[in-house]
Enzyme design. Structure first.
Site, PDB file in Angstrom:
ATOM      1  N   LYS A   9      43.188 -78.727   0.970  1.00  0.00           N
ATOM      2  CA  LYS A   9      41.739 -78.767   0.735  1.00  0.00           C
ATOM      3  C   LYS A   9      41.108 -77.516   1.337  1.00  0.00           C
ATOM      4  O   LYS A   9      40.976 -77.377   2.548  1.00  0.00           O
ATOM      5  CB  LYS A   9      41.102 -79.986   1.406  1.00  0.00           C
ATOM      6  CG  LYS A   9      39.645 -80.129   0.996  1.00  0.00           C
ATOM      7  CD  LYS A   9      38.804 -80.879   2.015  1.00  0.00           C
ATOM      8  CE  LYS A   9      37.946 -80.015   2.869  1.00  0.00           C
ATOM      9  NZ  LYS A   9      37.034 -79.095   2.206  1.00  0.00           N
TER      10      LYS A   9
ATOM     11  N   GLY B 247      39.657 -74.611  11.588  1.00  0.00           N
ATOM     12  CA  GLY B 247      38.208 -74.728  11.432  1.00  0.00           C
ATOM     13  C   GLY B 247      37.536 -74.680  12.788  1.00  0.00           C
ATOM     14  O   GLY B 247      38.128 -74.230  13.768  1.00  0.00           O
TER      15      GLY B 247
ATOM     16  N   CYS C 151      38.080 -66.004  13.822  1.00  0.00           N
ATOM     17  CA  CYS C 151      38.296 -66.832  15.014  1.00  0.00           C
ATOM     18  C   CYS C 151      38.655 -65.970  16.212  1.00  0.00           C
ATOM     19  O   CYS C 151      38.370 -66.334  17.342  1.00  0.00           O
ATOM     20  CB  CYS C 151      39.402 -67.831  14.726  1.00  0.00           C
ATOM     21  SG  CYS C 151      40.871 -67.087  14.044  1.00  0.00           S
TER      22      CYS C 151
ATOM     23  N   GLU D 292      43.967 -75.197  14.666  1.00  0.00           N
ATOM     24  CA  GLU D 292      43.647 -73.790  14.922  1.00  0.00           C
ATOM     25  C   GLU D 292      42.135 -73.703  14.917  1.00  0.00           C
ATOM     26  O   GLU D 292      41.511 -73.778  13.853  1.00  0.00           O
ATOM     27  CB  GLU D 292      44.224 -72.900  13.819  1.00  0.00           C
ATOM     28  CG  GLU D 292      45.732 -72.944  13.689  1.00  0.00           C
ATOM     29  CD  GLU D 292      46.444 -72.187  14.793  1.00  0.00           C
ATOM     30  OE1 GLU D 292      45.788 -71.536  15.622  1.00  0.00           O
ATOM     31  OE2 GLU D 292      47.680 -72.270  14.825  1.00  0.00           O
TER      32      GLU D 292
ATOM     33  N   GLU E 279      30.752 -70.151  20.545  1.00  0.00           N
ATOM     34  CA  GLU E 279      31.181 -69.308  19.432  1.00  0.00           C
ATOM     35  C   GLU E 279      30.012 -69.086  18.462  1.00  0.00           C
ATOM     36  O   GLU E 279      29.424 -70.038  17.964  1.00  0.00           O
ATOM     37  CB  GLU E 279      32.334 -69.983  18.682  1.00  0.00           C
ATOM     38  CG  GLU E 279      32.922 -69.096  17.611  1.00  0.00           C
ATOM     39  CD  GLU E 279      34.015 -69.786  16.803  1.00  0.00           C
ATOM     40  OE1 GLU E 279      33.832 -70.949  16.417  1.00  0.00           O
ATOM     41  OE2 GLU E 279      35.049 -69.146  16.564  1.00  0.00           O
TER      42      GLU E 279
ATOM     43  N   GLY F 241      37.290 -79.966  14.523  1.00  0.00           N
ATOM     44  CA  GLY F 241      38.671 -80.187  14.975  1.00  0.00           C
ATOM     45  C   GLY F 241      38.779 -81.427  15.847  1.00  0.00           C
ATOM     46  O   GLY F 241      39.736 -82.204  15.726  1.00  0.00           O
TER      47      GLY F 241
HETATM   48  P1  NAD Z   1      34.638 -76.137   9.606  1.00  0.00           P
HETATM   49  O1  NAD Z   1      35.240 -76.815  10.776  1.00  0.00           O
HETATM   50  O2  NAD Z   1      33.236 -76.418   9.268  1.00  0.00           O
HETATM   51  O3  NAD Z   1      35.461 -76.472   8.270  1.00  0.00           O
HETATM   52  C1  NAD Z   1      36.844 -76.260   8.183  1.00  0.00           C
HETATM   53  C2  NAD Z   1      37.406 -77.171   7.114  1.00  0.00           C
HETATM   54  O4  NAD Z   1      37.275 -78.515   7.562  1.00  0.00           O
HETATM   55  C3  NAD Z   1      36.691 -77.095   5.775  1.00  0.00           C
HETATM   56  O5  NAD Z   1      37.624 -77.209   4.738  1.00  0.00           O
HETATM   57  C4  NAD Z   1      35.800 -78.310   5.808  1.00  0.00           C
HETATM   58  O6  NAD Z   1      35.451 -78.813   4.548  1.00  0.00           O
HETATM   59  C5  NAD Z   1      36.671 -79.298   6.553  1.00  0.00           C
HETATM   60  N1  NAD Z   1      35.930 -80.394   7.171  1.00  0.00           N
HETATM   61  C6  NAD Z   1      34.652 -80.388   7.608  1.00  0.00           C
HETATM   62  N2  NAD Z   1      34.335 -81.612   8.096  1.00  0.00           N
HETATM   63  C7  NAD Z   1      35.427 -82.378   7.971  1.00  0.00           C
HETATM   64  C8  NAD Z   1      35.715 -83.736   8.291  1.00  0.00           C
HETATM   65  N3  NAD Z   1      34.799 -84.545   8.825  1.00  0.00           N
HETATM   66  N4  NAD Z   1      36.949 -84.212   8.031  1.00  0.00           N
HETATM   67  C9  NAD Z   1      37.882 -83.406   7.486  1.00  0.00           C
HETATM   68  N5  NAD Z   1      37.665 -82.121   7.151  1.00  0.00           N
HETATM   69  C10 NAD Z   1      36.444 -81.615   7.393  1.00  0.00           C
HETATM   70  O7  NAD Z   1      34.909 -74.598   9.853  1.00  0.00           O
HETATM   71  P2  NAD Z   1      34.364 -73.381   8.998  1.00  0.00           P
HETATM   72  O8  NAD Z   1      32.927 -73.242   9.327  1.00  0.00           O
HETATM   73  O9  NAD Z   1      34.804 -73.476   7.589  1.00  0.00           O
HETATM   74  O10 NAD Z   1      35.194 -72.181   9.642  1.00  0.00           O
HETATM   75  C11 NAD Z   1      34.792 -71.506  10.752  1.00  0.00           C
HETATM   76  C12 NAD Z   1      35.489 -72.033  11.987  1.00  0.00           C
HETATM   77  O11 NAD Z   1      36.900 -71.943  11.832  1.00  0.00           O
HETATM   78  C13 NAD Z   1      35.162 -71.200  13.210  1.00  0.00           C
HETATM   79  O12 NAD Z   1      34.936 -72.023  14.325  1.00  0.00           O
HETATM   80  C14 NAD Z   1      36.422 -70.384  13.432  1.00  0.00           C
HETATM   81  O13 NAD Z   1      36.623 -69.944  14.723  1.00  0.00           O
HETATM   82  C15 NAD Z   1      37.478 -71.314  12.976  1.00  0.00           C
HETATM   83  N6  NAD Z   1      38.678 -70.569  12.607  1.00  0.00           N
HETATM   84  C16 NAD Z   1      39.796 -70.675  13.386  1.00  0.00           C
HETATM   85  C17 NAD Z   1      40.920 -69.931  13.074  1.00  0.00           C
HETATM   86  C18 NAD Z   1      42.167 -70.029  13.899  1.00  0.00           C
HETATM   87  O14 NAD Z   1      43.233 -69.737  13.385  1.00  0.00           O
HETATM   88  N7  NAD Z   1      42.124 -70.428  15.150  1.00  0.00           N
HETATM   89  C19 NAD Z   1      40.919 -69.106  11.974  1.00  0.00           C
HETATM   90  C20 NAD Z   1      39.772 -69.014  11.208  1.00  0.00           C
HETATM   91  C21 NAD Z   1      38.667 -69.777  11.528  1.00  0.00           C
END
Ligand code: NAD
Length: 492
Positions: free
Chosen positions: A175, A228, A284, A250, A385, A233
């Site tokens: 997804k 995410g 990230c 992650e 962040e 997370g």
């Molecule tokens: P997000 O947490 O909003 O979303 C990530 C994913 O989770 C999306 O596909 C989203 O639809 C899904 N999601 C959202 N709510 C959910 C739920 N209740 N249940 C299941 N899935 C759900 O993150 P974002 O805004 O898309 O991305 C940015 C974040 O990701 C930043 O905090 C960034 O630091 C982090 N990130 C981490 C890494 C790493 O490898 N450590 C890499 C890139 C981004």
């Protein structure tokens, strides 16, 4: 506008809801594609397809070498389509075409590397301490893996999950983020062309609560691989715990780029700029805190300002652009909120500090590269962040103090150290609480080197040999060689 369909069981399918939502190009702030609005019924179909593919002879009975061949064939197809896929990603998430081309040209290596590992997954024969038994281990796939990815580097971060998961013999339901699903849906064509049996990889799109949650809690999903934000997370971790499911997380970061007085300052200035303004800070591993030794602080800040001021903003599809838009409107507002908070906290804004009003930024969601000095470690701008082009500069006096400040957040994803001293490089790399430490460089990643977080930045490792272990489980097999069953009332 192109209307996309999901991938379930090798078929292109429409969502059960019969609804699509718009994907917005952050440079124009206009809709440019339609993405299926998936829901629990689509999740059920996708998991059923993945589960059935997992048990099918077409997948299960492939030799590990053939599985590796499929991954390598996929790598070649990605390489052939790299330019097209990079353009889709830039249009969908506004990241620079130079960055996305670089990522797409590199992604095939993850599939080649893990394709190579597929037939090197070996068990052990254990010289067991009991007579008359032969004991060995098997490393087995887990089953259906749910891969949930964010919007900032959609295909790269998905590949970090798909390559080891498939190499280990799992099947996948992926997804992508609702903000950047188009590249995933187009990428979906490559699996069949590479020869993967239908259902081995399924792609469903939609919102976190409508697709992500039912996917994580689905009875037939065996493992969650999530990238995410840390708040999401935390929630995802709780959902996975209900089903006692293994998970890799992650998450975000507040990484420190630490510059000592013995550093090559020309390199360090470039390193700090690349750490925060490349990718518009939407990574990230953004080096969103610069810790600068007090004796060089003022000179360093002047040099940094001079370089950051030259950053060219504009159309991310233009190869000369250096800072693109923020990917989503909510994220744009969040970045501006943090700038306001930093000002209210008393940080001194030395560059930027608001929306970019430049002609070349059109109607996109652009924020000026922003630099704050006078930041104290306890301020929100130094703890939370932002995920945008905002740098917080904090002075320090000693190595110990630098370590204390660097480690003084809830996160632990990465850190940079700029020094000419080998002793200092070794000490810092030992004491920094971060999954990655770079010395005299920043933002380097490879398919060969494990990547992941300490503390609130998550756990589990992607890339490198470590990653494949996240997608395997160990079975211990005992075979009697004595030929007589011992006393049934005593443990053997
Ligand atoms: P997000 O947490 O909003 O979303 C990530 C994913 O989770 C999306 O596909 C989203 O639809 C899904 N999601 C959202 N709510 C959910 C739920 N209740 N249940 C299941 N899935 C759900 O993150 P974002 O805004 O898309 O991305 C940015 C974040 O990701 C930043 O905090 C960034 O630091 C982090 N990130 C981490 C890494 C790493 O490898 N450590 C890499 C890139 C981004």
């Amino acid at each position: 506008m192109q209307k996309h369909r999901m991938l379930i069981g090798g078929q292109r399918v429409e969502p059960a809801s019969g609804e699509w939502f718009e994907s917005i190009n952050p440079y124009t702030a206009q809709a440019w594609a339609l993405v299926p609005r998936g829901g629990p019924k689509d999740v059920d179909r996708a998991v059923a397809a993945a589960r059935s593919a997992f048990s099918s002879d077409r997948w299960r009975k492939l030799t590990a070498t053939t599985r590796g061949d499929l991954l390598r064939r996929l790598a070649d197809l990605i390489a052939a389509d790299a330019t097209k896929l990079a353009e889709i990603e830039t249009t969908d998430n506004g990241k620079l075409i130079t960055e996305m081309r670089g990522q797409l040209n590199y992604i095939p290596q993850w599939f080649r590397y893990f394709g190579g590992l597929a037939d090197k997954i070996e068990g052990r024969v254990i010289p067991i301490d009991k007579p008359g038994v032969f004991n060995f281990t098997r490393e087995e796939p887990l089953g259906v893996v749910a891969a949930i990815t964010p919007w900032n580097s959609p295909l790269l971060l998905a590949s970090w999950k798909l390559a080891p998961a498939l190499a280990a013999g799992n099947t996948v339901v992926w997804k992508p983020s609702e903000f950047s699903s188009v590249s995933a849906l187009v990428f979906g064509d490559l699996f069949e062309r590479a020869g993967f049996p239908p259902g081995v990889v399924n792609i469903i799109t939609g919102y976190g609560n409508q697709v992500g949650e039912p996917l994580i809690t689905h009875r037939d999903v065996a493992k969650i691989a999530f990238t995410g934000g840390d708040r999401t997370g935390e929630h995802v971790y709780q959902l996975a715990a209900r089903g006692i499911k293994p998970i890799t997380l992650e998450l975000g970061g507040k990484s420190a780029n630490i510059v000592f007085d013995d550093a090559n300052l020309d390199d360090a200035v470039k390193g700090v700029v690349s750490g925060i303004f490349a990718a518009t800070g939407q990574t990230c591993i953004a080096g969103s805190r610069a810790l600068i030794h007090r004796s060089i602080h003022d000179e360093f800040v002047e040099r940094l300002l001079a370089l950051a001021k030259t950053a060219r903003m504009g159309n991310p599809l233009d190869a000369d652009t250096q800072v693109g838009p923020v990917t989503t409107e909510p994220q744009y507002r969040k970045v501006l909120d943090y700038i306001r908070i930093a000002k209210e906290e008393g940080a001194v804004c030395r560059l930027g500090g608001g929306p970019a009003q430049r002609a070349e930024c059109g109607s996109g969601w652009f924020v000026e590269p922003t630099i704050f000095t006078g930041v104290e470690s306890g301020m929100r701008i130094a703890q939370e962040e932002v995920f945008g082009p905002v740098l917080a500069i904090i002075p320090f006096d000693t190595e110990e103090q630098a370590i204390e400040i660097a480690n003084g957040t809830a996160y632990g994803l990465a850190a940079g150290v700029w020094t000419r001293s080998i002793r200092r490089a070794l000490v810092m790399s030992e004491y920094l609480e971060a999954g990655t430490v770079w010395v005299n460089t920043y933002r380097a990643v490879s398919y060969m080197s494990p990547f992941g977080g300490y503390k609130r930045s998550g756990f589990g490792r992607e890339s490198g040999m470590e990653a494949i272990r996240e997608y395997l489980q160990t079975k211990s097999v005992w075979i009697d060689t004595l030929g007589n069953v011992p006393n049934p009332f005593v443990m053997r």
